[in-house]
Each structure stands twice: as C-alpha cells, then as structure tokens.
Design a protein around this motif. Structure first.
Motif, PDB file in Angstrom:
ATOM      1  N   GLY A  75      -8.660   8.302  37.592  1.00  0.00           N
ATOM      2  CA  GLY A  75      -9.536   8.180  38.552  1.00  0.00           C
ATOM      3  C   GLY A  75     -10.839   7.837  37.859  1.00  0.00           C
ATOM      4  N   SER A  76     -10.947   7.637  36.654  1.00  0.00           N
ATOM      5  CA  SER A  76     -12.133   6.999  35.893  1.00  0.00           C
ATOM      6  C   SER A  76     -12.290   5.490  36.206  1.00  0.00           C
ATOM      7  CB  SER A  76     -12.109   7.310  34.403  1.00  0.00           C
ATOM      8  OG  SER A  76     -10.875   6.691  33.967  1.00  0.00           O
ATOM      9  N   VAL A  77     -13.565   5.127  35.827  1.00  0.00           N
ATOM     10  CA  VAL A  77     -13.879   3.770  36.235  1.00  0.00           C
ATOM     11  C   VAL A  77     -13.811   2.950  35.129  1.00  0.00           C
ATOM     12  CG1 VAL A  77     -15.393   2.063  37.318  1.00  0.00           C
ATOM     13  CG2 VAL A  77     -15.080   4.405  38.238  1.00  0.00           C
ATOM     14  N   ASP A  78     -13.466   1.834  34.927  1.00  0.00           N
ATOM     15  CA  ASP A  78     -13.222   0.939  33.589  1.00  0.00           C
ATOM     16  C   ASP A  78     -14.456   0.141  34.060  1.00  0.00           C
ATOM     17  OD1 ASP A  78     -13.167  -0.755  31.530  1.00  0.00           O
ATOM     18  OD2 ASP A  78     -11.079  -1.484  32.014  1.00  0.00           O
ATOM     19  N   TYR A  79     -15.862   0.470  33.212  1.00  0.00           N
ATOM     20  CA  TYR A  79     -16.902  -0.375  33.573  1.00  0.00           C
ATOM     21  C   TYR A  79     -16.860  -1.520  33.017  1.00  0.00           C
ATOM     22  CZ  TYR A  79     -19.003   3.819  35.808  1.00  0.00           C
ATOM     23  OH  TYR A  79     -19.396   4.639  36.667  1.00  0.00           O
TER      24      TYR A  79
END
Length: 704
Positions: free
Chosen positions: A656-660
């Motif tokens: 669920g984390s974003v790969d910025y």
C-alpha cells in the motif's frame, strides 16, 4: 589527478579544439569569397579587430569575426561566431557561420534556416533599423530607414542573439573606421530651465512641433489619385479635411516641455518609468488619419511612424504611458484622436540637442496584389539653451535577456498563473480530491493548457539538454544570463527545482510536462477505443524502471566528452519532435515519436516509466523531498489492493505504500481515498454500518 580536474581538462581541450577549427576556417580563400575583387589583404587592425581588404589601393571594406567584438551567449551558452564582410560604404556584403552550438539548428531544424536568416542582412547598411518580425517582412521600400526581416519559428532566442551579434559588431566597425557613422556627442538636460507655457506658447517657442501633411503633399508621393487606393482610413480623412495629416510632437525629458505638457506629477512619473539614458517623445494627431497603423499594438514599434537623426535610424517603441490614466494636457490643447508617448532607448545614440526627423511611411493598396509606398518627413530642433553638452560614460544597451523577458510577458504571465493553480492544487489536494468531478476538470484543464500554451506556444518543454547546459556552466564558470535568455524555461525550471524538495518529481512529470500530457491523451484515446492494455510483469517492470537511470548516466557522461554527441543522443527524448517542432521534421524522428505515443495507448506512459532520462534526473533529486502527502489508510495494501490495481503508472507497492521515485502524483489514489463511493474500505465499512442499522431496526420492541 582528481576526477573533477580531469573533467575540466577534457572540457577545456574540446573547447580549444573547437575554437581552433573555427579560426582555421578564416583563410584568404574564405575572405575572397566575401570580396572576390580583392587584390590584397591588409594588416590586421585592433580596437576593434578587423582585416582590411583592398583592390589595388582602393579600400573595399573590412572582414571581422563577431567573437572578437561581442560577448553575447546563445541559447546553448556558447557564442555564435560569424564572419562578416562590411564594405567601405557601411553595407554588409556577406555573413558566414564559423561556429555555433545552437541545439535547434544542429539537431532540429537543420542549419539551412540559420543560413537563410543571416542571408537577409546581406546588402543592408548599418544605418538601417532592423526588426525581426515575419509579419511585416518584405514590406519596406528602398531607402527606408526600417527593415523587417523574417525570424525562424521555434528559434526565437537564437535569431535574436544573431541579430544583436550582427548589428552590434557591424556598428562597432563602422563607427571606428567609416565616415558618417560616428557616435553623436552626449548631452544632459538642464533642470533649471523652466517657465509656465500654454500649448500655443510651447508651439510658438519651438518647444512643440506642429506638422501638417496636406492632401496635395500626399498626392505627390503616390503615382495614382488618392481616391483610387483601397484605404478606407485615408478616404475618410480626405472627406473630412484637405489636411488629412495633422500631427504634434515634442521631446518630453526637459522640464519646460514635460511639465507643461504632462503636468508636474505625470512628468515625475515619466522620469521614474524611463531608464537611465532613455528619452521620451510625445506624438499626437488630430483628425481621422493618424500616425499609427490600424493593426498597431500597444507597447510595440510602430511601422507607419519612424524617426532618424544624422542619417541613422532611431528606434522608438510605444511606452504605453497612458495605459491606466487619462492625460491632463494644457487647457488650450486640441482634441486628439491619437496620443502616444514613445521610448527612445539609451543605446540608440539619440542626441536631443541635434535636429531630429520624424517620418511617416505610408503603404497604400492599389488592389490585393499591388501596393504603393511613400515616405514623408518633418524636421525639428529644440532650442540649444535646454541642454548642456557633456562627456559622459557610454550607457550600455539593455541586455538581451531583459528584452526577452519584456517581450515575452504574455507567456510568463500564463505560466505563472498555471504554476499558482498547480501549487494550490497540491497544497489543498485532499480538499479538492474529495470532489472527484471538479478535481478531474482542474487536472485536465491544467494539462491541456500545459500542452497548448506552455509547450507548443511558449516552448516550455524541459529537456535533459538543459541539464547539460547547467553542468557545463558549473565546470566553466556559472553565468546566470545564459539561463535567463529563455524566461519560460527559467521560471519553469526554478519552480520544478523548488517543488522537487517539497513534493518530488510528480509535480512536473504529472502536471507540467507537455509530452507527458500527450501520453495521457494517447492513453485516454486507447481507453475510448477499448484497446487491451498490456500489463508488464512485476519483475520485468522493476528492471525496466532502472533503464532510464542508465540512459541518464550515459547522456550526462557524453556531455563532458562532446556536447554535439550529447545533443544527438538526447534525441532519445521525443520532446523536440513532438512539442518544439510539432512533428514538422524528417520522418525517422516523427515515426519514433509517434511510435512512443502509440505504445502509450497500450502501456500507460511507457516513455515516462522506462525511458525518460529527464524523469530519472528529477527522481534522483525528488528523493530529498520533505513531504509525503499521498495519505494511506491502515487497510491500504492489507487487505485492500484497489489503489494498486487502479494505479496506471504502477507506483503503488503491494503493502500500500507509494514509490515516490516513480509516482507522477496524478492523485487518483487520493481521489479514491477521499470519496466514500469509490474507496473499497469506506464502501465496506459503510456497508457494515448499514447492515448493523438494519439488524438493530429488526429487533422487536419488548412490551412493558
């Protein structure tokens, strides 16, 4: 040897090599192509550096390199070195390109448009006022003081640099070695000379000039009867008066003219608007036939009205002084149809103590094919007691970058307003994304404006080539004027650099990249056509993402080896083809750009995700961003995978984390998050709440 020192040595060698090649080209054979009748070449002269050429003992003219006389950097940061031949009468005989690094000509339009542009100067004397304006090119009659020449579309900065380079260098040589081109003496206005005057008193004291052009005078300048010309403005003027041209003009810098005509308060405002060494001229007209052409635009150079002094043109540009105010003229002044204040720049060499000549250049159409032209002139000299002749230091001309910023204010204003909208969107992204329809209208509105206005019209497409220029400037010695030559790119790069440390690469890549918008449109078209989307396997996706970083290293490394090689390799970016040249280019480049867009119809933003070296460079700096504003729920990734499935750029991980580093901040995930009718977790929770309420309502009420 330290690595930085090694890089400097390599770069210095390349620069010396390129300079040596340019100088080697200036041979007797090259000079002879400019002056084929020469019989001997004289010894080189200094201050300024020129080579005189002769036919027997008769001076034919001078040959010189512009790099010896000017220091104007081109768009690439390097000077455009030209070889110019100037004959003994001050006429430009021929111009040859010795050396340049302008990307748009080297790896875009080709050098032919550059050659055709400088060819327009051949045959012009340095006493001409040259204006780069394709709209009026070719309209000038022989002997006119103003010449319009064609620019080169998509190469505005480069042609303006060449124009300044040619005129500055040629005028220096003419003033130094030819008769009739000497710089006029400088004068200062006497501030102590003032006396209240009415309009009529100003006119009778030779402080204000009244110039009339009668119908008979007009007729003498044209071969046909004036009534035969298809000019409704002139016909109306002739119907109303036998003096169709009635004009007044006055020099405004002196207190006795400026204060009496404008009033003390407006005179002080005028002096505050003028830059050091600049002059102001008021011109007004009575009647229907004015001194401004119908298509005249405020703040520009008039084509109907001109000015000269000592046989040399004096450039006048509308100051737009009365843009927000009404002029308060003396009570006995006539009612004017047209009233403008014109600025005369310091570098024009204008001397208000000497006679000045105002010209009216008329261009009347016989029909839609044939036009007749005539010029009418009036002379005017102010009383000598208004001035003190002094020897002052020469005022340097306004730098080219400042003129470009003033000329491109429309593009700058549009860009700044767009950046304000984007900034507001990012600051209040959660409030805006809670209104799904409004958010999508805002985003698509910004993107379409980015493509049409910022990209195609204002030429605001960032490129890895800009990074080359920055790195090479840091190695050679940083000169900010190189970057100020393109105000749109400067403002955009400044904004992108700042926002990299606030929100990351997504501000540019998802909102402000014109080619990125084209890819979004391609993806939208692919969706409308119901094309089956190709899903890259996760393992392959991660490997392909690293490709753009490798390409970035190769491109940046090549820039220190050869700038020309690096610029050719930068064609990996389709930006020049698709945005700068709008697909008007040789077919291999067009096919490549179209192939990327077609691929984007099946694989969302394929170029951005796997090939874009600029995006890779921004991602590296974006790792230092301060904020991670794309909020996540505790349930994101476990168990909910909705945002990951919906993310077309594949920048949301399974947890669920974003790969910025890869996220373009399209904000679709927070639109889902902030709308209960889209978020799977919210839908599930609301469903459970509704189920609990129904269960509660189903419990029978116990009887007491």
């Amino acid at each position: 040897m330290p690595f930085n020192a090694f890089l400097r040595t390599v770069l210095l060698f390349c620069l010396l090599l390129s300079s040596g090649l340019a100088l080697a080209q200036v041979s007797e054979t090259e000079i002879r192509t400019i002056f084929p009748k020469l019989t001997r070449i004289g010894d080189s002269l200094e201050n300024p550096s020129v080579v005189p050429v002769y036919q027997l003992d008769q001076l034919l003219g001078y040959v010189f390199e512009t790099n010896d006389l000017t220091n104007l950097p081109g768009f690439s940061g390097e000077r455009i070195n030209l070889l110019i031949g100037l004959d003994a009468s001050g006429k430009i005989v021929k111009i040859k390109i010795l050396n340049h690094h302008e990307p748009i000509f080297m790896h875009g339009l080709g050098e032919q448009p550059m050659v055709e542009f400088i060819r327009q100067y051949e045959g012009l004397t340095v006493d001409k006022r040259v204006i780069v304006d394709s709209r009026h090119s070719g309209q000038d009659q022989d002997g006119s003081a103003t010449v319009y020449i064609d620019g080169v579309t998509k190469a505005t900065v480069s042609v303006l640099v060449m124009n300044d380079t040619v005129l500055s260098a040629a005028l220096q040589v003419a003033r130094a070695y030819l008769e009739g081109f000497e710089r006029p003496p400088t004068v200062t206005v006497r501030e102590d000379v003032f006396q209240p005057y009415s309009w009529q008193q100003l006119q009778s004291s030779a402080l204000l000039r009244h110039w009339t052009v009668s119908a008979d005078q007009l007729q003498q300048g044209f071969p046909l009867a004036l009534e035969d010309y298809q000019d409704p403005e002139l016909r109306q003027a002739l119907t109303e008066s036998d003096l169709p041209g009635r004009y007044y003009y006055a020099y405004l810098n002196t207190p006795v003219t400026g204060k009496n005509i404008l009033g003390e308060q407006e005179f002080e405002r005028l002096l505050s608007v003028l830059r050091p060494g600049e002059h102001a001229l008021l011109v007004a007209s009575v009647g229907e036939y004015g001194f401004l052409e119908p298509e005249f635009r405020r703040g520009t150079v008039p084509s109907r009205l001109g000015m000269s002094q000592n046989g040399l043109p004096v450039d006048i540009r509308d100051l737009d002084f009365f843009d927000n105010t009404q002029p308060q003229l003396p009570a006995d002044a006539p009612d004017f149809e047209e009233l403008r204040v014109f600025r005369i720049k310091a570098q024009s060499g204008f001397d208000p103590s000497q006679p000045m000549h105002l010209t009216l250049d008329l261009d009347l159409p016989r029909n839609h094919l044939i036009r007749d032209q005539a010029q009418f002139e009036d002379s005017y000299q102010l009383p000598a007691e208004l001035f003190d002749i002094t020897v002052t230091e020469e005022v340097k001309p306004l730098p080219l970058w400042q003129r470009l910023w003033l000329d491109r204010w429309v593009q700058i204003t549009g860009l700044v307003l767009t950046l304000l909208v984007v900034t507001a969107t990012f600051i209040w992204q959660h409030r805006l994304s809670a209104h799904s329809r409004l958010f999508h209208r805002v985003r698509w509105g910004v993107m379409l404006f980015t493509l049409g206005f910022i990209g195609i019209y204002a030429q605001g497409q960032l490129s890895v080539v800009n990074i080359y220029t920055l790195l090479l400037q840091l190695v050679k010695g940083f000169d900010i004027e190189v970057f100020l030559l393109d105000p749109v790119l400067f403002v955009l790069w400044t904004y992108v650099f700042i926002t990299l440390f606030l929100w990351g690469r997504g501000v540019f890549c998802g909102w402000l990249c014109p080619f990125g918008v084209l890819q979004e449109i391609a993806a939208k078209v692919g969706g409308l056509l119901k094309l089956k989307q190709v899903k890259i396997p996760p393992a392959m996706h991660q490997k392909l993402q690293k490709l753009k970083y490798l390409l970035l290293l190769v491109l940046l490394g090549s820039a220190f080896w050869s700038v020309s090689l690096a610029e050719r390799l930068a064609e990996l970016e389709p930006f020049k083809t698709a945005i700068t040249l709008t697909f008007i280019r040789s077919w291999p480049f067009v096919v490549y750009a179209l192939l990327l867009l077609v691929t984007g119809m099946f694989i969302h933003k394929f170029f951005c995700r796997y090939l874009c070296p600029l995006g890779a460079g921004l991602a590296v700096l974006g790792r230092f961003s301060l904020f991670r504003w794309l909020h996540r729920r505790a349930e994101c990734g476990s168990p909910c995978q909705l945002c990951k499935v919906r993310c077309e750029i594949d920048s949301i991980n399974r947890d669920g984390s974003v790969d910025y580093d890869e996220c373009i901040q399209c904000m679709e995930c927070i639109v889902i998050l902030n709308n209960d009718d889209q978020c799977a977790i919210a839908l599930s929770q609301n469903k459970q709440k509704a189920k609990a309420v129904r269960a509660q309502d189903a419990i029978p009420v116990q009887q007491v």
